[in-house]
Design an enzyme around this catalytic site. Structure first.
Site, PDB file in Angstrom:
ATOM      1  N   CYS A 129       1.324  -1.588  -0.114  1.00 32.09           N
ATOM      2  CA  CYS A 129      -0.127  -0.036  -0.054  1.00 32.09           C
ATOM      3  C   CYS A 129       0.835   1.587  -0.035  1.00 32.09           C
ATOM      4  O   CYS A 129       2.335   1.066   0.504  1.00 32.09           O
ATOM      5  CB  CYS A 129      -0.410  -0.111   1.744  1.00 32.09           C
ATOM      6  SG  CYS A 129      -2.220   1.402   1.333  1.00 32.09           S
ATOM      7  N   CYS A 131      -0.062   3.747   1.879  1.00 40.80           N
ATOM      8  CA  CYS A 131      -0.368   4.986   3.097  1.00 40.80           C
ATOM      9  C   CYS A 131       0.647   5.390   3.546  1.00 40.80           C
ATOM     10  O   CYS A 131       0.351   5.801   4.801  1.00 40.80           O
ATOM     11  CB  CYS A 131      -1.853   4.173   3.975  1.00 40.80           C
ATOM     12  SG  CYS A 131      -1.650   2.626   4.666  1.00 40.80           S
ATOM     13  N   CYS A 139      -3.971   6.346   0.952  1.00 39.32           N
ATOM     14  CA  CYS A 139      -3.616   5.285  -0.161  1.00 39.32           C
ATOM     15  C   CYS A 139      -3.559   5.309  -1.769  1.00 39.32           C
ATOM     16  O   CYS A 139      -2.659   4.794  -1.843  1.00 39.32           O
ATOM     17  CB  CYS A 139      -4.448   3.789   0.486  1.00 39.32           C
ATOM     18  SG  CYS A 139      -4.954   3.074   1.723  1.00 39.32           S
ATOM     19  N   LYS A 200     -12.646  -5.559   1.412  1.00 40.81           N
ATOM     20  CA  LYS A 200     -11.797  -4.635   2.438  1.00 40.81           C
ATOM     21  C   LYS A 200     -13.120  -3.724   2.652  1.00 40.81           C
ATOM     22  O   LYS A 200     -12.899  -2.405   2.251  1.00 40.81           O
ATOM     23  CB  LYS A 200     -10.584  -4.138   2.388  1.00 40.81           C
ATOM     24  CG  LYS A 200      -9.830  -3.096   3.232  1.00 40.81           C
ATOM     25  CD  LYS A 200      -8.423  -3.019   3.332  1.00 40.81           C
ATOM     26  CE  LYS A 200      -8.343  -1.843   4.292  1.00 40.81           C
ATOM     27  NZ  LYS A 200      -6.779  -1.307   3.993  1.00 40.81           N
ATOM     28  N   ARG A 210      -3.978   2.239  12.699  1.00 44.58           N
ATOM     29  CA  ARG A 210      -3.870   3.299  12.130  1.00 44.58           C
ATOM     30  C   ARG A 210      -3.121   3.722  13.528  1.00 44.58           C
ATOM     31  O   ARG A 210      -1.440   4.549  12.662  1.00 44.58           O
ATOM     32  CB  ARG A 210      -4.682   3.777  11.871  1.00 44.58           C
ATOM     33  CG  ARG A 210      -5.568   3.716  11.005  1.00 44.58           C
ATOM     34  CD  ARG A 210      -6.887   4.075   9.488  1.00 44.58           C
ATOM     35  NE  ARG A 210      -7.515   3.736   8.985  1.00 44.58           N
ATOM     36  CZ  ARG A 210      -8.363   4.298   8.256  1.00 44.58           C
ATOM     37  NH1 ARG A 210      -9.480   4.640   8.677  1.00 44.58           N
ATOM     38  NH2 ARG A 210      -8.938   3.927   7.319  1.00 44.58           N
ATOM     39  N   ARG A 222     -11.406   7.349   3.653  1.00 42.20           N
ATOM     40  CA  ARG A 222     -11.019   6.483   2.606  1.00 42.20           C
ATOM     41  C   ARG A 222     -12.096   5.996   1.975  1.00 42.20           C
ATOM     42  O   ARG A 222     -11.985   4.949   2.053  1.00 42.20           O
ATOM     43  CB  ARG A 222     -10.020   4.966   3.717  1.00 42.20           C
ATOM     44  CG  ARG A 222      -8.843   5.273   4.221  1.00 42.20           C
ATOM     45  CD  ARG A 222      -8.244   4.091   4.163  1.00 42.20           C
ATOM     46  NE  ARG A 222      -6.655   3.759   4.909  1.00 42.20           N
ATOM     47  CZ  ARG A 222      -6.076   5.083   5.541  1.00 42.20           C
ATOM     48  NH1 ARG A 222      -5.599   5.648   3.864  1.00 42.20           N
ATOM     49  NH2 ARG A 222      -5.215   4.740   6.324  1.00 42.20           N
ATOM     50  N   LYS A 253     -12.093  -8.096   5.215  1.00 42.88           N
ATOM     51  CA  LYS A 253     -11.095  -7.452   5.986  1.00 42.88           C
ATOM     52  C   LYS A 253     -12.224  -6.265   6.817  1.00 42.88           C
ATOM     53  O   LYS A 253     -12.564  -5.780   5.531  1.00 42.88           O
ATOM     54  CB  LYS A 253     -10.076  -6.820   5.592  1.00 42.88           C
ATOM     55  CG  LYS A 253      -9.067  -6.394   6.242  1.00 42.88           C
ATOM     56  CD  LYS A 253      -8.395  -5.457   5.878  1.00 42.88           C
ATOM     57  CE  LYS A 253      -7.629  -4.689   7.434  1.00 42.88           C
ATOM     58  NZ  LYS A 253      -6.246  -4.493   6.770  1.00 42.88           N
ATOM     59  N   SER A 282      -7.026  -4.489  13.456  1.00 44.46           N
ATOM     60  CA  SER A 282      -6.248  -4.634  15.182  1.00 44.46           C
ATOM     61  C   SER A 282      -8.027  -3.947  16.119  1.00 44.46           C
ATOM     62  O   SER A 282      -7.464  -4.267  17.231  1.00 44.46           O
ATOM     63  CB  SER A 282      -5.853  -3.092  15.123  1.00 44.46           C
ATOM     64  OG  SER A 282      -6.348  -1.990  14.061  1.00 44.46           O
ATOM     65  N   TYR A 321      -3.520 -10.901  14.767  1.00 43.39           N
ATOM     66  CA  TYR A 321      -2.568 -10.571  16.087  1.00 43.39           C
ATOM     67  C   TYR A 321      -1.613 -11.980  16.553  1.00 43.39           C
ATOM     68  O   TYR A 321      -0.834 -11.986  17.540  1.00 43.39           O
ATOM     69  CB  TYR A 321      -2.162  -9.335  16.227  1.00 43.39           C
ATOM     70  CG  TYR A 321      -2.911  -8.658  15.160  1.00 43.39           C
ATOM     71  CD1 TYR A 321      -1.245  -8.258  14.875  1.00 43.39           C
ATOM     72  CD2 TYR A 321      -3.872  -8.478  14.961  1.00 43.39           C
ATOM     73  CE1 TYR A 321      -1.967  -6.882  13.824  1.00 43.39           C
ATOM     74  CE2 TYR A 321      -4.205  -6.860  13.773  1.00 43.39           C
ATOM     75  CZ  TYR A 321      -2.942  -6.865  13.268  1.00 43.39           C
ATOM     76  OH  TYR A 321      -2.679  -5.571  12.133  1.00 43.39           O
TER      77      TYR A 321
HETATM   78  C1  PBG Z   1      -4.424   0.253   4.620  1.00 41.69           C
HETATM   79  C2  PBG Z   1      -4.366  -1.032   5.934  1.00 41.69           C
HETATM   80  C3  PBG Z   1      -5.095  -0.476   6.497  1.00 41.69           C
HETATM   81  C4  PBG Z   1      -4.738  -2.048   7.630  1.00 41.69           C
HETATM   82  C5  PBG Z   1      -4.123  -3.131   7.002  1.00 41.69           C
HETATM   83  N1  PBG Z   1      -2.810  -2.240   5.929  1.00 41.69           N
HETATM   84  C6  PBG Z   1      -6.056   0.092   7.371  1.00 41.69           C
HETATM   85  C7  PBG Z   1      -6.264   0.959   6.805  1.00 41.69           C
HETATM   86  O1  PBG Z   1      -5.700   2.334   7.752  1.00 41.69           O
HETATM   87  O2  PBG Z   1      -7.348   1.220   5.841  1.00 41.69           O
HETATM   88  C8  PBG Z   1      -6.056  -2.497   9.108  1.00 41.69           C
HETATM   89  C9  PBG Z   1      -4.860  -3.991   9.575  1.00 41.69           C
HETATM   90  C10 PBG Z   1      -5.786  -3.866  11.584  1.00 41.69           C
HETATM   91  O3  PBG Z   1      -6.651  -2.778  11.456  1.00 41.69           O
HETATM   92  O4  PBG Z   1      -5.224  -4.709  11.881  1.00 41.69           O
HETATM   93  N2  PBG Z   1      -3.144  -0.527   3.827  1.00 41.69           N
END
Ligand code: PBG
Length: 330
Positions: A129, A131, A139, A200, A210, A222, A253, A282, A321
């Site tokens: 990505c 971001c 992103c 996603k 984040r 986003r 996701k 997360s 995780y």
């Molecule tokens: C963005 C990205 C995100 C996650 C992984 N890659 C989310 C986002 O900020 O849109 C989220 C993973 C998580 O919350 O565990 N490239």
């Protein structure tokens, strides 16, 4: 049974199958092979020593050295698939939209060293990505889908040539799978897989991530590229589109909030035979920890239950995780 009347004296009971642990184990139909778990790691440029991440319990900001130690430990737990998030130094964040300004040397070095250390004892997934590269945390660059796809394809090739096994685009641009696939094939990397973050959603549950990846957008949100949580059809079409463009593995996701989507994609005529990953994000993971901290539940038990739900819905792979914390024990 009453012998004279031939009537049941007590109602048939389903509790027979729940009487003791051995019977319950015997009759259970949901299993989570350790080989199906993928452990994410965050690696930070310019970090001297690893430190607690803070926002996601038990996770660290890794250096190259500490992540190698962590992978050694994971292998002792029989977890051998990893998803890397590589976070550049603040001073390396890019404000321009010029493709030639984007360099991924730290990423390449990190991937190369890890892959050289563990070779084919591990499956190395690399999140793809922009971001954590862009100064505004988005992103995409310059609100430009196609330019973003070009930069991502360049980054994907760098990742593949450094040794990544599975390129994992999480950006949600249109057409990125096709472009990445073409670029890999044209350059001799048709042996590398693509796991698409195909469904996603624009979720509130990415908050702790984040904070860790330093990728909170400094303006806007986003929602014009990630999926709307209310739109089921878009989530299904998005997976079908990515199959057509060349994705090897699909993903839903977040996971536990979108079990219906996992179920639909796993049972859809076109996508049912594709490997499907689910990302327990997360916020989903951290909520369990926060409740456990308040003594409202037992973390290991609740965590396992959450993984069972993801598996029951139809996920083949789970990104989580807690993959190496041993709670799964299966
Ligand atoms: C963005 C990205 C995100 C996650 C992984 N890659 C989310 C986002 O900020 O849109 C989220 C993973 C998580 O919350 O565990 N490239």
């Amino acid at each position: 049974m009453d012998k004279k009347t031939n009537q049941l004296t007590s109602p048939l009971t389903l509790r027979r199958g729940r009487r003791n642990k051995k019977i319950r184990d015997l009759l259970s139909t949901t299993f989570i092979p350790t080989s199906s778990l993928i452990q994410p790691y965050f690696i930070y440029q310019g970090l001297k020593n690893s430190e607690e991440l803070g926002s996601i319990a038990g996770q660290k900001k890794h250096t190259l050295h500490s992540v190698i130690k962590e992978i050694e430990y994971a292998l002792t737990k029989k977890v051998s698939s990893f998803l890397l998030f590589i976070v550049p130094e603040q001073s390396k964040k890019i404000a321009s939209s010029n493709i030639s300004d984007f360099h991924f040397d730290f990423d390449a070095e990190t991937i190369r060293q890890i892959k050289n250390t563990f070779k084919d004892d591990i499956v190395l997934f690399t999140d793809l990505c922009l971001c954590s590269n862009t100064a505004d945390g988005h992103c995409q660059v310059a609100n430009d889908n196609d330019l973003t796809v070009k930069i991502l394809s360049k980054k994907a090739l760098i990742y593949a040539s450094a040794g990544a096994d599975v390129i994992s685009p999480s950006d949600m641009m249109d057409g990125r799978i096709k472009s990445i696939r073409n670029n890999l094939d044209l350059n001799g990397y048709n042996d590398r897989s693509i796991m698409s973050y195909s469904s996603k959603f624009s979720s509130n549950f990415y908050g702790p991530f984040r904070a860790a990846a330093e990728s909170t957008p400094s303006h806007g949100d986003r929602k014009s590229y990630q999926l709307d949580p209310r739109n089921v059809g878009d989530a299904v079409r998005s997976s079908l589109r990515d199959i057509e463009e060349g994705a090897d593995i699909l993903m839903v996701k977040p996971a536990t909030l979108y079990l219906d989507i996992i179920y639909r994609i796993k049972n859809h005529q076109v996508s049912k035979d594709f490997p499907l990953a689910a990302y327990q994000v997360s916020g989903e993971y951290q909520s369990l920890h926060l409740m456990a901290k308040e003594n409202l539940l037992n973390f290991d038990d609740a965590y396992l239950e959450s993984l069972y739900s993801i598996r029951r819905a139809g996920a083949d792979l789970i990104i989580t995780y807690g993959a190496t914390n041993g709670a799964t024990n299966v």
